[in-house]
Design a protein around this motif. Sequence first.
Motif, PDB file in Angstrom:
ATOM      1  N   ALA A  85       0.850  -1.191   0.000  1.00 14.83           N
ATOM      2  CA  ALA A  85       0.000   0.000   0.000  1.00 14.83           C
ATOM      3  C   ALA A  85       0.882   1.235   0.000  1.00 14.83           C
ATOM      4  O   ALA A  85       1.959   1.250   0.598  1.00 14.83           O
ATOM      5  CB  ALA A  85      -0.932   0.000   1.211  1.00 14.83           C
ATOM      6  N   GLU A  86       0.405   2.283  -0.665  1.00 14.03           N
ATOM      7  CA  GLU A  86       1.180   3.509  -0.769  1.00 14.03           C
ATOM      8  C   GLU A  86       0.249   4.694  -0.958  1.00 14.03           C
ATOM      9  O   GLU A  86      -0.936   4.551  -1.300  1.00 14.03           O
ATOM     10  CB  GLU A  86       2.144   3.431  -1.951  1.00 14.03           C
ATOM     11  N   CYS A  87       0.798   5.888  -0.731  1.00 12.16           N
ATOM     12  CA  CYS A  87       0.084   7.126  -1.009  1.00 12.16           C
ATOM     13  C   CYS A  87       0.766   7.808  -2.188  1.00 12.16           C
ATOM     14  O   CYS A  87       1.973   8.083  -2.143  1.00 12.16           O
ATOM     15  CB  CYS A  87       0.096   8.043   0.217  1.00 12.16           C
ATOM     16  N   PRO A 104      -2.644  16.874   1.794  1.00 11.91           N
ATOM     17  CA  PRO A 104      -1.350  16.263   1.469  1.00 11.91           C
ATOM     18  C   PRO A 104      -0.921  15.288   2.551  1.00 11.91           C
ATOM     19  O   PRO A 104      -1.065  15.556   3.739  1.00 11.91           O
ATOM     20  CB  PRO A 104      -0.401  17.471   1.397  1.00 11.91           C
ATOM     21  N   MET A 105      -0.437  14.135   2.136  1.00 12.42           N
ATOM     22  CA  MET A 105       0.114  13.135   3.050  1.00 12.42           C
ATOM     23  C   MET A 105       1.339  12.532   2.389  1.00 12.42           C
ATOM     24  O   MET A 105       1.230  11.905   1.326  1.00 12.42           O
ATOM     25  CB  MET A 105      -0.893  12.035   3.386  1.00 12.42           C
ATOM     26  N   ILE A 106       2.498  12.709   2.984  1.00  9.27           N
ATOM     27  CA  ILE A 106       3.726  12.147   2.432  1.00  9.27           C
ATOM     28  C   ILE A 106       3.631  10.627   2.462  1.00  9.27           C
ATOM     29  O   ILE A 106       3.045  10.048   3.374  1.00  9.27           O
ATOM     30  CB  ILE A 106       4.941  12.622   3.243  1.00  9.27           C
ATOM     31  N   CYS A 107       4.213   9.990   1.476  1.00  9.29           N
ATOM     32  CA  CYS A 107       4.189   8.523   1.424  1.00  9.29           C
ATOM     33  C   CYS A 107       4.707   7.908   2.727  1.00  9.29           C
ATOM     34  O   CYS A 107       4.125   6.948   3.254  1.00  9.29           O
ATOM     35  CB  CYS A 107       5.010   8.031   0.239  1.00  9.29           C
ATOM     36  N   SER A 108       5.782   8.471   3.257  1.00  9.14           N
ATOM     37  CA  SER A 108       6.364   7.956   4.497  1.00  9.14           C
ATOM     38  C   SER A 108       5.515   8.315   5.706  1.00  9.14           C
ATOM     39  O   SER A 108       5.534   7.595   6.718  1.00  9.14           O
ATOM     40  CB  SER A 108       7.784   8.491   4.669  1.00  9.14           C
TER      41      SER A 108
END
Length: 327
Positions: free
Chosen positions: A46-48, A144-148
């Motif tokens: 899973a990722e953003c 906004p949401m950083i992948c990490s």
Amino acid sequence: MPLPSQLKTGDVLLTRGTGHLSRAICLLDGSDISHALIAVGPDTVAECVGEGLRTITYAQALDEHDLVVGRTLTRPADMAPVIEGAHRYLGSRHAYAHQQIVLLAVLAVTRRIPLPLGGKRMVRAVLDQAAGVLNTMAERGQQPMICSEFVYRCHAEARPTPPYALRLQGEPAARAEGRTLLDWAEAHPALPRVPLTAPAALGAYDHAGVEAALAPVLSAYHAAVGKANGLPAAQRLPGVGALADPSDEELLASMTAFGTALHQATDADHAERLTPHQALTAIRTTEAEPNFVTPGDLLHSPSLTEKYRAPIGRPTAAVASGRPDQR
């Protein structure tokens, strides 16, 4: 393609993209990694990304990347609470989005980066692109949401919290000297007179187009700081010299526009007009948030142990492929 045998569901996967934005994130983050994912199945992660939260196969996660690192909790635990957290976020997949350009912009003004001739030109170009992206997110109702950050939240919000919450290392000594561009801007005498601009939303974000537009300034910056070898051979642009820097007022205007867009995207309920100082404070507040975690932070977290690291043998250039991949 299943996960490598050394890894299991719930582990953290870190990858390095081959595009200019990915390599610039690695440079400013002081890391070998530009993207973070979490394993949610034997062959699924899973990722953003730009369109929101999603699941993809492990094989797809490696596309257009040339390095993969797998890390697992140093204290073994049942990963079900972490996976449950990931699925909760995946259930609101369109509420959040990640664009590399936004992370790069925050890093550029909050990290103590070298600024040779042309360095401020690079920063301004990144800020202007990022402000437009943030306004597009705000129009779409996305935060906004950083992948990490997504990976970190899945751990930090797991219940019971110990041992899932990931500890982060303190600021490296290399970043402990000198001022950031944000420090410079907050103390600049021209700041009160800088007009606050509202960059237009970009509509459909063209990642490949942004890669191509920023390639000259990012390539020149890598060369100017002696890090041209950090770019894949296919991404190096021969003959790109230093670019002229913007005036202080131009850079301040771009910084305050970015801060305004960041505030609007992260705090949609408050639409009041910001002062220049408030716009810069919005950037500092974002970077100081506990959930502001970079891929490099996950790479160096003492809560995770590296179990797998391998080069990926078939990297392709994101800018050449035209694929809208934001990793």
